[in-house]
Write a protein that holds these residues in place. Structure first.
Motif, short mmCIF file in Angstrom:
data_model
loop_
_atom_site.label_atom_id
_atom_site.label_comp_id
_atom_site.label_asym_id
_atom_site.label_seq_id
_atom_site.Cartn_x
_atom_site.Cartn_y
_atom_site.Cartn_z
N THR A 20 -14.65 84.88 27.03
CA THR A 20 -13.58 85.03 26.04
C THR A 20 -13.77 83.93 25.02
O THR A 20 -13.71 82.74 25.34
N THR A 21 -14.01 84.31 23.78
CA THR A 21 -14.45 83.35 22.76
C THR A 21 -13.31 82.74 21.96
O THR A 21 -13.52 81.78 21.21
N GLY A 22 -12.08 83.26 22.09
CA GLY A 22 -10.95 82.71 21.35
C GLY A 22 -9.75 83.61 21.47
O GLY A 22 -9.79 84.66 22.12
N ASN A 23 -8.64 83.21 20.84
CA ASN A 23 -7.45 84.06 20.79
C ASN A 23 -7.70 85.23 19.87
O ASN A 23 -8.23 85.07 18.77
N GLY A 24 -7.31 86.42 20.31
CA GLY A 24 -7.49 87.59 19.47
C GLY A 24 -7.61 88.85 20.28
O GLY A 24 -7.17 88.92 21.43
N GLY A 25 -8.23 89.88 19.68
CA GLY A 25 -8.31 91.20 20.27
C GLY A 25 -9.50 91.37 21.20
O GLY A 25 -10.12 90.41 21.66
N TYR A 26 -9.84 92.65 21.44
CA TYR A 26 -10.93 92.94 22.36
C TYR A 26 -12.27 92.41 21.87
O TYR A 26 -13.19 92.21 22.68
N ASP A 27 -12.39 92.17 20.58
CA ASP A 27 -13.64 91.62 20.05
C ASP A 27 -13.92 90.22 20.59
O ASP A 27 -15.05 89.72 20.47
N PRO A 343 -16.55 98.59 36.59
CA PRO A 343 -17.62 97.60 36.46
C PRO A 343 -17.18 96.47 35.54
O PRO A 343 -16.41 96.69 34.59
N LEU A 344 -17.64 95.26 35.80
CA LEU A 344 -17.27 94.11 34.96
C LEU A 344 -17.58 94.37 33.50
O LEU A 344 -16.82 93.95 32.61
N SER A 345 -18.66 95.04 33.23
CA SER A 345 -19.06 95.31 31.84
C SER A 345 -18.06 96.18 31.10
O SER A 345 -18.07 96.24 29.87
N THR A 349 -12.34 98.68 28.53
CA THR A 349 -11.75 99.94 29.01
C THR A 349 -10.66 99.66 30.05
O THR A 349 -9.58 100.25 30.02
N ALA A 350 -10.95 98.73 30.96
CA ALA A 350 -9.98 98.39 32.01
C ALA A 350 -8.70 97.82 31.42
O ALA A 350 -7.59 98.18 31.84
#
Length: 370
Positions: A20-27, A343-345, A349-350
């Motif tokens: 998780t690269t920062g606060n925000g959406g799925y991106d 799957p973790l990937s 979706t989860a």
């Protein structure tokens, strides 16, 4: 004087992880190779067999714990595609240390030991106590795996050996991964509130991970359990041990009467909070560890002080809580509520499906075998 155990060799190279690269959406969820962590003195390395998924991972990514956020979490599905600046108070202990590997719930197998760790842990299947009290149980200081340091959304994770609890049972890895955060939080609330067999307890949000765990654990303690959930989930919540199941839309005061329960376990909060205090008997207790319907509530102080009500906030887990859970599992006194695995990937979706709130229990992510 015995010699301290020697460290074992940890796997080298890279592993797959969700960063998780920062606060925000799925991106902000990046599935990519990362170096396999190496255990230091007093630490162990676990191969992650299954990693449970909770509201807290989504809330942390969105920065919902920031005091600047006053909305509920139930509508967060609409906010997932937006970008946000990192919040300096968006985590449980201030700023989240991005980039971070999230994943609070870990069922894993110990594959390497740091210096000084008991060799008996090697090879054991275990759960990780996600809430850690590094300064002792006399103070409330706490740190959390996946909020303060890297967690289980990866093929491997390293943790202090003191937080690893071997478990012997016939549950699957995925079933065990439903336990740590939801059941630890629920057991902690009931422990801190002193729930006993003479109590009548009202559980809001009873179909969620923490709520469904609370129903089971309260029934295990012999209390009378009243659960609130949607009508479509009533039968399953009743099967978990609820004596009475009410709809979210029910007029609780009209149905139950004022001063009808001795404990409210409420992780919903929001507009329904004032009703909870009306329902409590004199000397009753209100305990919470969340606020999915919104953190801002209306409090009539007269309901609190004229009835001698105790308001109990819980985040730091007390010392007996996690060991209690392991004993309940091994004695067959509780059962897992595994809603679905991914799957973790497929974490995006989860999380999208998780936010639809159509399930009962917990979602679990399965990393690829190394």
């Amino acid at each position: 004087m015995s010699k301290a155990p020697s460290p074992t060799t940890a796997p080298k190279g890279q592993m797959m992880a969700v960063v998780t690269t920062g606060n925000g959406g799925y991106d902000k969820l990046d599935y990519r190779p990362m170096p396999i962590p190496q255990p230091g003195p007093g630490e162990v390395l676990l191969q992650v067999l299954a990693a449970g998924m909770n509201n807290t991972e989504i809330n942390t990514r969105l920065g919902w714990y920031s005091s600047s956020v006053t909305t509920d979490t139930s509508g967060q599905a609409d906010a997932q595609e937006t970008r946000a600046e990192d919040k300096d108070d968006g985590g449980w202990n201030g700023a989240t240390p991005f980039p971070i590997i999230q994943g609070t719930d870990c069922c894993g197998r110990v594959v390497a030991l740091g210096q000084g760790v008991d060799a008996a842990l090697m090879g054991t299947r275990a759960l990780v106590r996600a809430c850690m009290r590094p300064n002792g149980y006399e103070v409330m200081d706490n740190i959390w795996m996946a909020s303060d340091f890297d967690g289980a959304f990866a093929q491997f994770v390293k943790v202090p050996a003191s937080e690893v609890f071997p478990v012997s049972c016939d549950w699957s890895d995925a079933e065990l991964a439903t336990i740590p955060c939801a059941y630890g939080t629920a057991e902690n609330m009931l422990h801190r509130a002193g729930l006993g067999p003479d109590d009548t307890v009202l559980v809001t949000g009873a179909s969620g991970g923490v709520g469904s765990a609370t129903v089971q654990l309260a029934r295990r303690r012999g209390a009378r359990v009243i659960a609130i959930t949607s009508p479509s989930k009533s039968d399953l919540i009743r099967d978990l041990g609820a004596d009475q199941v009410l709809s979210r839309d029910a007029d609780l005061v009209a149905t139950l009467g004022e001063m009808s329960v001795s404990l409210v376990v409420d992780n919903v909060a929001g507009p329904g909070f004032p009703t909870m205090l009306k329902l409590l008997k004199r000397g009753g207790r209100y305990v919470s560890s969340g606020a999915i319907a919104g953190p801002m509530v209306s409090l009539d102080m007269r309901d609190m002080y004229l009835k001698d009500i105790r308001l109990i906030g819980t985040t730091a887990w007390d010392a007996p809580v996690f060991a209690n859970l392991i004993s309940y599992i091994e004695a067959g006194e509780i059962r897992p509520l595994l809603a679905k695995t991914f799957p973790l990937s497929e974490i995006v979706t989860a999380q999208k499906e998780f936010l639809q709130k159509s399930h009962v229990g917990n979602f679990v992510l399965i990393p690829p075998a190394p």
